[in-house]
Scaffold this motif. Structure first.
Motif, PDB file in Angstrom:
ATOM      1  N   ASP A 214       1.399   4.194  -2.818  1.00  0.00           N
ATOM      2  CA  ASP A 214       1.336   5.612  -2.486  1.00  0.00           C
ATOM      3  C   ASP A 214       2.381   6.424  -3.266  1.00  0.00           C
TER       4      ASP A 214
ATOM      5  N   LYS B 124      -4.675   2.884  -3.841  1.00  0.00           N
ATOM      6  CA  LYS B 124      -4.147   2.246  -2.631  1.00  0.00           C
ATOM      7  C   LYS B 124      -5.193   1.302  -2.037  1.00  0.00           C
TER       8      LYS B 124
ATOM      9  N   ILE C  44       0.859  -1.182   0.000  1.00  0.00           N
ATOM     10  CA  ILE C  44       0.000   0.000   0.000  1.00  0.00           C
ATOM     11  C   ILE C  44       0.900   1.238   0.000  1.00  0.00           C
TER      12      ILE C  44
END
Length: 156
Positions: free
Chosen positions: A127, A135, A123
């Motif tokens: 980003d 995400k 995740i």
């Protein structure tokens, strides 16, 4: 204490670098030994355009890049099972494919790394490339892959 912090940061750096290497490999069809050598020599922990990159854990980086390369068909099959109806891996953009492949590889082949760590780290990698919606997509897809590949651990 500083050594422990540096080591902790080296795996996230390795994951981000692995996704970049996998992206480059897909774009340029670079042979794996040449690609690994280029990253070892010039990218991992290097200073590029006045930005110094955290030294990545090289063995971990190599494992992800080689592992995705060797098991790509198996990994893609697992990912494809969890895409929404009407979606295919080819419909995803290249960085997203590499994030999902690298994360799925770790879920498949790295039982030493906790499920929650893998999902959280990818995740964070997402980003670097995307906004919130993507995400969430990475989170949901890797969670579904984890439930298939690591049913005993559940969502950790």
């Amino acid at each position: 204490m500083a050594h422990a912090k540096k080591r902790t940061a080296s795996r996230p750096a390795a994951r981000l670098a692995a996704v970049q290497a996998l992206y480059q490999r897909e774009m340029e069809k670079t042979a794996l030994p040449i690609l690994l050598d280029e990253f070892h020599q010039y990218r991992l922990g290097a200073t590029i355009e006045d930005a110094t990159y955290i030294k990545a854990e090289v063995a971990f980086f190599d494992d992800i890049v080689k592992g995705v390369g060797e098991r790509c068909q198996e990994i893609d099959t697992v990912i494809a099972k969890h895409l929404s109806s009407g979606w295919s891996l080819e419909r995803l953009d290249r960085p997203m494919r590499q994030i999902l492949r690298a994360g799925s590889y770790e879920l498949l082949a790295r039982p030493d790394v906790p499920t929650a760590t893998i999902i959280s780290e990818y995740i964070d990698v997402a980003d670097a490339f995307y906004d919130r919606q993507e995400k969430s997509f990475v989170n949901g897809l890797l969670d579904a892959v984890a439930k298939e590949l690591r049913p005993a651990s559940g969502k950790a």
